[in-house]
Scaffold this motif. Structure first.
Motif, mmCIF file in Angstrom:
data_model
loop_
_atom_site.group_PDB
_atom_site.id
_atom_site.type_symbol
_atom_site.label_atom_id
_atom_site.label_comp_id
_atom_site.label_asym_id
_atom_site.label_seq_id
_atom_site.Cartn_x
_atom_site.Cartn_y
_atom_site.Cartn_z
ATOM 1 N N UNK A 215 0.837 -1.198 0.000
ATOM 2 C CA UNK A 215 0.000 0.000 0.000
ATOM 3 C C UNK A 215 0.871 1.247 0.000
ATOM 4 N N UNK A 216 0.241 2.347 -0.290
ATOM 5 C CA UNK A 216 0.902 3.647 -0.260
ATOM 6 C C UNK A 216 0.391 4.403 0.962
ATOM 7 N N UNK A 217 1.306 4.947 1.745
ATOM 8 C CA UNK A 217 0.948 5.739 2.926
ATOM 9 C C UNK A 217 1.394 7.172 2.679
ATOM 10 N N UNK A 218 0.443 8.100 2.721
ATOM 11 C CA UNK A 218 0.782 9.505 2.453
ATOM 12 C C UNK A 218 0.761 10.369 3.711
ATOM 13 N N UNK A 219 0.778 9.710 4.877
ATOM 14 C CA UNK A 219 0.757 10.442 6.128
ATOM 15 C C UNK A 219 -0.634 10.662 6.673
ATOM 16 N N UNK A 220 -1.650 10.470 5.807
ATOM 17 C CA UNK A 220 -3.049 10.651 6.220
ATOM 18 C C UNK A 220 -3.876 9.390 5.966
ATOM 19 N N UNK A 221 -3.618 8.751 4.836
ATOM 20 C CA UNK A 221 -4.382 7.571 4.444
ATOM 21 C C UNK A 221 -3.448 6.454 4.002
ATOM 22 N N UNK A 222 -3.935 5.212 4.111
ATOM 23 C CA UNK A 222 -3.238 4.054 3.569
ATOM 24 C C UNK A 222 -4.053 3.569 2.376
ATOM 25 N N UNK A 223 -3.450 3.597 1.186
ATOM 26 C CA UNK A 223 -4.146 3.217 -0.044
ATOM 27 C C UNK A 223 -3.612 1.863 -0.503
ATOM 28 N N UNK A 224 -4.389 0.778 -0.314
ATOM 29 C CA UNK A 224 -3.885 -0.542 -0.674
ATOM 30 C C UNK A 224 -3.852 -0.780 -2.174
#
Length: 414
Positions: A198-207
């Protein structure tokens, strides 16, 4: 635009190819890179410390650095680059401990109620041995070194003799070096493994799409752990109900913990999961893209990867990733003897006529010839409407490659 990719395997070659496919006017640098990355960018051949690498990036006006290899993360590369004012994708040192320090990671899971197998921690060989003798009913078990071991620091013990041997290997013989100073003895769960990058942008985790990684060297998941001998996407065991369980009991409490513990970063977060008949459990975190999962995923990513990366630096609220409605199968071709002793310098035949997608993991070009240079040599990818079609295409491509001491698993995707 200038982008630096840190690492030297098939994953880094895959990242570079995807970036060029999406946005061609890019100048790619790789450290240290391999024969494949040298064809699409510049390999940095000098041996640099993290500090020197930061200075190189500053001097050469590198716009974005992407960290592939976990080793650099635990050396604090993100902290150093940020001190130089450079944009870099990856966790700072404290967050990287979620991968590099299993005890830190398990404590994090426990604190935030993230479902994980039962475990005990030991720093003394004799104490661990005493525990095993008292807890025979606990077998089989997984014995894990605390620190990084290139994905190989886990030994499964089915009986007390295997458990004693594993403890001796890790804590006395120090097969995995200092990472064996402390160990975790963990409950063994029967089920199917899944990888969710997943991608973590500091606010959300996008699997991303789900993947299944084949970690053992032998077929039917027998033998030693490796860095990965193949993968399929999507994972057929990640049903809708399993996804719901994962998001509620693992992803959401992980996000809460990351924010509350101030472990915010922009980068990748990998969930290593075990799907049992009743529940899903978190076995481990990685704080980078998995290998060979990356090589299996990128051919299915329709979205522009560079835009995804830049959206976080531009503080855009939502990141949406669009995927092909297809299946992917990756076969890792290795040197016989990997993950222990193996020979390199073997002539590879058939590579120049191989159809895309494929990635170089451990090969170099000498004049007009391709030569093996590492344990894992090539990643061959098949794409199809079903996993069966994808694996057939992958194995048909494998037949075109030959080199002395070639080894690969024949059961990927079965």
């Amino acid at each position: 635009m200038k982008i630096l990719i840190i690492g030297g395997g098939g994953r880094e070659h895959a990242i570079g190819k995807k970036l060029l496919e999406d946005y061609n006017p890019i100048h790619l640098y790789f450290y240290p890179g391999n024969g494949g990355t040298g064809l699409i960018g510049n390999n940095i051949n000098n041996h640099y410390s993290i500090l020197e690498l930061g200075m190189f990036s500053k001097k050469n006006d590198i716009d974005i650095t992407i960290v592939g290899s976990e080793i650099f993360l635990l050396e604090g590369i993100v902290d150093v680059f940020k001190n130089f004012g450079l944009k870099i994708i990856g966790p700072h040192y404290s967050a990287a401990k979620l991968e590099g320090d299993r005890i830190f990671s398990k404590s994090f899971m426990k604190k935030y109620g993230i479902r994980t197998p039962k475990y005990e921690i030991f720093s003394c060989y004799q104490t661990a041995m005493s525990f095993l003798k008292k807890k025979k009913y606990f077998l089989p078990i997984a014995i894990k070194s605390n620190g990084l071991a290139e994905g190989k620091g886990v030994i499964l013990a089915h009986n007390i003799d295997e458990a004693k041997k594993a403890l001796k290997t890790i804590m006395i013989e120090k097969k995995f070096g200092k990472s064996g100073n402390k160990i975790i003895i963990e409950e063994f769960l029967q089920g199917k493994e899944a990888s969710i990058i997943s991608l973590f942008n500091g606010k959300d985790i996008i699997p991303f799409l789900s993947a299944m990684d084949y970690k053992k060297i032998g077929e039917n998941e027998k033998g030693m752990n490796t860095g990965g001998m193949g993968a399929i996407v999507p994972n057929p065991y990640m049903t809708n109900s399993v996804w719901i369980d994962f998001k509620k009991n693992i992803l959401e409490p992980t996000l809460e913990g990351l924010i509350l513990e101030k472990l915010n970063f922009f980068g990748f977060l990998y969930f290593g999961l075990m799907i049992t008949p009743n529940k899903i459990y978190l076995l481990e975190y990685n704080t980078r893209i998995g290998d060979p999962e990356a090589q299996t995923l990128f051919p299915l990513m329709k979205s522009n990867f560079l835009n995804i990366i830049q959206s976080s630096f531009l503080h855009k609220e939502e990141i949406n990733i669009i995927w092909e409605k297809s299946c992917s199968c990756c076969i890792v071709l290795s040197s016989k003897g990997y993950p222990e002793k193996y020979e390199t310098g073997k002539l590879i035949v058939g590579l120049d006529s191989l159809q895309e997608p494929f990635y170089i993991a451990g090969a170099k070009k000498e004049k007009e010839d391709w030569i093996t240079s590492s344990g894992r040599v090539l990643n061959i990818i098949g794409i199809g409407n079903t996993i069966q079609e994808a694996r057939k295409k992958a194995y048909d491509k494998v037949k075109k490659i030959k080199f002395e001491n070639l080894y690969f698993r024949r059961d990927i995707g079965l």
